[in-house]
Design a protein around this motif. Sequence first.
Motif, short mmCIF file in Angstrom:
data_model
loop_
_atom_site.label_atom_id
_atom_site.label_comp_id
_atom_site.label_asym_id
_atom_site.label_seq_id
_atom_site.Cartn_x
_atom_site.Cartn_y
_atom_site.Cartn_z
N GLY A 286 0.87 -1.18 0.00
CA GLY A 286 0.00 0.00 0.00
C GLY A 286 0.90 1.22 0.00
N ASP B 187 3.68 -8.44 -1.62
CA ASP B 187 2.25 -8.15 -1.40
C ASP B 187 1.43 -9.38 -1.78
OD1 ASP B 187 0.54 -5.15 -1.34
OD2 ASP B 187 -0.50 -7.06 -1.59
N SER C 58 -1.52 -9.33 -2.83
CA SER C 58 -2.37 -9.02 -3.97
C SER C 58 -1.54 -9.13 -5.27
CB SER C 58 -2.91 -7.60 -3.75
OG SER C 58 -3.31 -7.03 -4.92
N VAL D 280 -5.24 0.14 -0.41
CA VAL D 280 -6.56 0.81 -0.40
C VAL D 280 -6.51 2.16 -1.12
CG1 VAL D 280 -8.38 1.72 1.09
CG2 VAL D 280 -7.12 -0.30 1.80
N LEU E 165 -9.35 4.64 -3.75
CA LEU E 165 -10.03 5.88 -3.36
C LEU E 165 -10.24 6.77 -4.57
CD1 LEU E 165 -8.07 6.72 -0.08
CD2 LEU E 165 -10.12 5.33 -0.35
N PRO F 162 1.17 -4.20 6.30
CA PRO F 162 0.08 -4.95 5.69
C PRO F 162 -1.27 -4.25 5.79
CG PRO F 162 0.60 -5.91 7.80
CD PRO F 162 1.55 -4.77 7.61
N TYR G 254 -4.86 -2.56 6.58
CA TYR G 254 -6.08 -2.78 7.36
C TYR G 254 -7.18 -3.23 6.42
CZ TYR G 254 -7.72 1.47 5.11
OH TYR G 254 -8.11 2.39 4.18
N LEU H 11 -11.74 -2.87 6.10
CA LEU H 11 -12.92 -2.23 6.70
C LEU H 11 -13.68 -3.27 7.51
CD1 LEU H 11 -14.46 0.19 4.08
CD2 LEU H 11 -12.82 0.62 5.89
N VAL I 124 -10.04 8.22 10.73
CA VAL I 124 -10.05 8.80 9.38
C VAL I 124 -11.47 9.12 8.89
CG1 VAL I 124 -9.21 8.39 7.03
CG2 VAL I 124 -8.07 7.30 8.93
N TYR J 72 -12.90 11.65 5.94
CA TYR J 72 -13.24 11.10 4.61
C TYR J 72 -14.71 11.31 4.27
CZ TYR J 72 -14.70 6.20 6.02
OH TYR J 72 -15.33 5.10 6.51
N ASP K 221 -4.42 8.07 8.46
CA ASP K 221 -4.63 8.55 7.10
C ASP K 221 -3.34 8.44 6.28
OD1 ASP K 221 -3.09 10.63 7.96
OD2 ASP K 221 -4.66 12.14 7.94
N PRO L 131 -1.06 10.82 4.99
CA PRO L 131 0.18 11.47 5.42
C PRO L 131 0.80 10.83 6.65
CG PRO L 131 -1.65 13.06 5.37
CD PRO L 131 -2.18 11.77 4.84
C1 LIG Z 1 -13.42 5.00 2.56
C2 LIG Z 1 -12.05 5.48 2.88
C3 LIG Z 1 -11.65 6.73 2.47
C4 LIG Z 1 -10.38 7.20 2.81
N1 LIG Z 1 -10.01 8.45 2.38
C5 LIG Z 1 -8.81 8.93 2.73
C6 LIG Z 1 -8.40 10.24 2.30
O1 LIG Z 1 -9.12 10.93 1.57
N2 LIG Z 1 -7.20 10.71 2.72
C7 LIG Z 1 -6.39 9.96 3.53
O2 LIG Z 1 -5.32 10.46 3.92
N3 LIG Z 1 -6.72 8.71 3.92
C8 LIG Z 1 -7.90 8.17 3.53
N4 LIG Z 1 -8.23 6.89 3.91
C9 LIG Z 1 -7.23 6.12 4.68
C10 LIG Z 1 -6.18 5.47 3.78
O3 LIG Z 1 -6.82 4.51 2.99
C11 LIG Z 1 -5.09 4.79 4.63
O4 LIG Z 1 -4.50 5.74 5.47
C12 LIG Z 1 -3.95 4.19 3.82
O5 LIG Z 1 -4.44 3.58 2.66
C13 LIG Z 1 -3.17 3.18 4.64
O6 LIG Z 1 -2.13 2.65 3.87
P1 LIG Z 1 -1.37 1.29 4.25
O7 LIG Z 1 -0.25 1.18 3.29
O8 LIG Z 1 -1.06 1.31 5.69
O9 LIG Z 1 -2.43 0.12 4.04
P2 LIG Z 1 -3.16 -0.52 2.78
O10 LIG Z 1 -3.54 0.48 1.79
O11 LIG Z 1 -4.23 -1.38 3.37
O12 LIG Z 1 -2.06 -1.45 2.13
C14 LIG Z 1 -1.69 -2.71 2.66
C15 LIG Z 1 -1.13 -3.63 1.59
O13 LIG Z 1 -0.63 -4.79 2.24
C16 LIG Z 1 -1.02 -5.97 1.56
N5 LIG Z 1 -1.03 -7.06 2.55
C17 LIG Z 1 -1.91 -7.29 3.53
N6 LIG Z 1 -1.53 -8.37 4.26
C18 LIG Z 1 -0.37 -8.80 3.74
C19 LIG Z 1 0.52 -9.88 4.05
N7 LIG Z 1 0.31 -10.71 5.06
N8 LIG Z 1 1.62 -10.06 3.28
C20 LIG Z 1 1.84 -9.23 2.24
N9 LIG Z 1 1.03 -8.22 1.89
C21 LIG Z 1 -0.06 -7.98 2.65
C22 LIG Z 1 -2.37 -5.59 0.96
O14 LIG Z 1 -2.64 -6.37 -0.18
C23 LIG Z 1 -2.16 -4.10 0.59
O15 LIG Z 1 -1.64 -3.94 -0.70
C24 LIG Z 1 -9.50 6.39 3.57
C25 LIG Z 1 -9.90 5.11 3.97
C26 LIG Z 1 -11.16 4.66 3.62
C27 LIG Z 1 -11.58 3.27 4.05
#
Ligand SMILES: Cc1cc2nc3c(=O)[nH]c(=O)nc-3n(C[C@H](O)[C@H](O)[C@H](O)COP(=O)(O)OP(=O)(O)OC[C@H]3O[C@@H](n4cnc5c(N)ncnc54)[C@H](O)[C@@H]3O)c2cc1C
Length: 1010
Positions: free
Chosen positions: A16, A37, A39, A45, A49, A192, A194, A196, A264, A268, A406, A408
């Motif tokens: 992500g 990853d 995926s 996620v 968006l 990894p 989160y 919903l 968040v 959002y 979020d 940032p």
């Molecule tokens: C409806 C909604 C709207 C949002 N709008 C905003 C916004 O406008 N602005 C904002 O700042 N934030 C927003 N957010 C929050 C934002 O989505 C998160 O802050 C951000 O995506 C988190 O990133 P991440 O890399 O931690 O996680 P993720 O995006 O969840 O990425 C995790 C990755 O890890 C992989 N993975 C999972 N488990 C494993 C494993 N065991 N081994 C290998 N890979 C794995 C997954 O496939 C995925 O690719 C929103 C969230 C939602 C639900």
Amino acid sequence: MSNEGKIGAVLVVGGGIGGVQASLDLAESGYLVYLVDTSPSIGGVMAQLDKTFPTNDCAACILSPKLVECGRHLNINLLTNAEVKGIEGEAGNFQVEVSTKPRYIDTEKCTGCGECAKHCPARAISEYDQGLRQRTAIYVTYAQAVPRTYVIDREKCIGCGLCEKICIAGAVKYVDKEEIEIINVGAVILCPGYELCDPKPYYELGYSRYPNVVTSLEFERLLSATGPYRGNLLRPSDRDAPEKIAWIQCVGSRDHINPYCSSVCCTYAVKEAIVAKEHVPIDIKETIFYMDMRTYGKDFDKFYNRAKEEYGVNFVRAKVFRVEEVNGTGNLTLRYLTEDNKLVTEEFNMVVLSMGFQSSAKAIELGKRLGIQLNEYGYCNTNPFSPVETSKPGIYVAGAFSGPKDIPETVMQASGAAGSASALLAPARNTLTKVMEYPPEKDVSGEEPRIGVFVCHCGINIGGYVDVPAVTEYARTLPNVAYAENNLFTCSQDTQERIKAAIEEHNLNRVIVASCTPRTHEPLFQETIREAGLNKYLFEFANIRDQCSWVHMREPEKATEKAKDLVRMAVAKARLLEPLQPLSLPVNRRALVIGAGVAGMTSALTLAEQGFEVSLIERSNVLGGIARRIHYVLNDEGVQDFLNRLIKSVQKHPKIRIYTDTWIVDARGFVGNFTTEVMRYRGRVIEKIDHGVAIIATGAEEYKTEEYLYGRDPRVLTQSELEEEIVKENPDIIGCDNLVMIQCVDSRNDERPYCSRVCCNMAIKNALKLKELKPEMNIYILYRDVRTYGFYEKYYEEARRKGILFLRYDLENKPRVSQIRKDSQFLLRVEVKDKVLGEDVAIDADILALSVAMVPPPEASETAMLYKVPLNEDGFFLEAHVKLRPVDFATDGVFICGLAHAPKSLEESIAQAKAAASRATMVLVKDAVIGEGIVASVNEELCSGCGICEVLCPYGAIAVDRERKVSVVNEALCKGCGTCCAACPSGAVQQRGFTREEISAMLSAALVKV
Ligand SMILES: Cc1cc2nc3c(=O)[nH]c(=O)nc-3n(C[C@H](O)[C@H](O)[C@H](O)COP(=O)(O)OP(=O)(O)OC[C@H]3O[C@@H](n4cnc5c(N)ncnc54)[C@H](O)[C@@H]3O)c2cc1C
């Protein structure tokens, strides 16, 4: 240097935005990265968006260049469709077992052309589109996916063999098998993410029973240009445009299933409401039903205010307890109880459930497999003083896996984790990495221009409003255009290959991309053409998204005409473009850190541990900053122990030179080569420090309020004064009977329209401490919204359980504090109109504690001027990009962390400080930095040496040579802003890449249609 048995490689788990950022930082700091990853493609996620708050940038658009950069980085190995099975070894040297599931496609051969999917007869629901539409069994996750290679979903594949027959590359491989490999790395970063919460347990809210009740992520897909309705906001039941939409907050958060706050969702929901208004031509009515509006991030309250004032979004503090469909209409009635206990029934066309976050089953399993500690909610457990470290040395964490957050915050933590890994593995830096070797630059001098034009649909972001094929066709008619094509996404990984192939095939020597904005995408395309052997300045951008499709959404014909005009202008300029050769500048490997609070000291230590010399500048005569006044936080008692340990580590580190009682008086230079002049011991010593990077960690302070008798009655204290008195065990405080706290004092008002973020937690921590010392004490907290975001929510709950009373007030009806004479005493009376009771309440307080605003120190503006970096309108330092570059400035080589950036907790400041160190490391590891090619140049024959340019240049980059009486440009300092060129009365100064001839050609082209 010996690598001390450490391996110069890092495993990043999860691609992500968190994993992607950590990988890029590490790869640029001299480490080999394996990005795993589960995926088939990276992006997480964020790739799903639509827009992101608070800037409303298109999420996929700003993410895509980072994904492509990750995909093509020589030192990042992408392992998608893969997972970590186990780990052995210890910090510095781990052996990780990674299993890659069969893709049934040969990734080396697949060109991503998509012919297979066009013919695949088998269907499955699209996870990417949240089940709102179907995909084929052979598929690519989404259009801008990296890697953009297909995968076969064998559970849905019917084995008809069509894809194999159709694939001309011979990439289909039905006999693919799982592969297991052991990877040797020095550190691991877990990102990894989160998932919903499941909406189904909230049966009463109608999800899955009524099609027009959707989750917030489904709503993002509905809004998205690449979503099921191509960005047209339609109801799932009947494809009708909704006229009245409700958001229900805190579904799956702050309740019996997930007691914590998902941090968040409030922001959002505000974003989605604003974006929905922009999508629909009619004035839709929107209501957000909420408990507390937790828009606590930097500038988020301004965003909330805009939603109310400019967009007319209705915010109702109420508990929605039932959603029912109105027979045959698809409409939904909401039954809710307002704050003043009124039962209301209201009809809407569509309902969005603002779903909370939870740790995913995959992430929990991963945590268990790696033997790291998880917290009570299944998230990775971290300590407030080491927010990116897991319970296992050498394994770090970033992003939503350590708690809802979020983008940032995720990016900051990711850079922070990269900084920690880099500090651990510094002896093994550059031992496993390769150096990028570009093909020699083609000499295009004297060649007739042969221009390639690539016009982007950007899904429907551009293609929905601008007739992209017509613009492409038009481009083909323009002089010197040798080739033109249009692409669904010009920024996608496969298009980069197409551009390179077109350069080769059509012998192109100039390239134009007509798409979104050079702000985020120009470096990507410049890199692509450089990889194809062209000088990167032979690239030109036509911004047909911002300047056409976005601003002329309602006038598609005019948008198309304007896009043609912009392409014609770009072609006119591109014909004259010349290769430019930027300066290569050596790097001084010393860092300067300004401010020795927790953030500054953490940055200094993270850099020093990597072997870089650091000068740590502190204006006072002690280290520690504002943390010296913090004794306990909600989740830890030992702030002073931590602080003392940190101070000692900094003091005894041989690479850190501490300058206390020191003021910065001057700063000059540029990335890699700054000189800062400091004044020590009240002016008795002036010293010059040469350094390659600077980190600003100058903190913030409590506002000196004049409200509520502060400074006039000794019983009125600020929260931090209260804390100090509690620690001193002042009997008047810890023994009092009635204590009142007022929140948001001088925050969230017209003068300071931002949330100071830490005050709700501070009030609750002090209140809980007092209750511990004297359980019978009456404590009242007068608040506007209780912002105990994330896992802090449990302390709010504990406070209520322990009898602390929360009374809500409005900005229009602020509490009133007066001294009332009773007998021979003056009582401290606090009066407030309680919104829940609807009545005036008067409390005679023994002590009144004020949660006052946090404000930047007055010297912030001077520091900003010296290092030529901006402040926002509230006086906090303004980062380069609020989403994706939260610790960088537009001025290269200068970084920001801690309170100087915005109000934040100790824990968040530490993560950001490590992030700033990581970003600074990316400069310090280089032997040389490449300057900007687009700089001013002086035609000495025309220059009269009048000096106007010297006076006006904001960067001190041009000066008159007094002897020769001509202006001379310091190319290293020049930022190419063009001020000198515009001001020069004799036309002697020109801007390379924007010469007068080039601009005149563009203007002529604008006026004359072909
Ligand atoms: C409806 C909604 C709207 C949002 N709008 C905003 C916004 O406008 N602005 C904002 O700042 N934030 C927003 N957010 C929050 C934002 O989505 C998160 O802050 C951000 O995506 C988190 O990133 P991440 O890399 O931690 O996680 P993720 O995006 O969840 O990425 C995790 C990755 O890890 C992989 N993975 C999972 N488990 C494993 C494993 N065991 N081994 C290998 N890979 C794995 C997954 O496939 C995925 O690719 C929103 C969230 C939602 C639900």
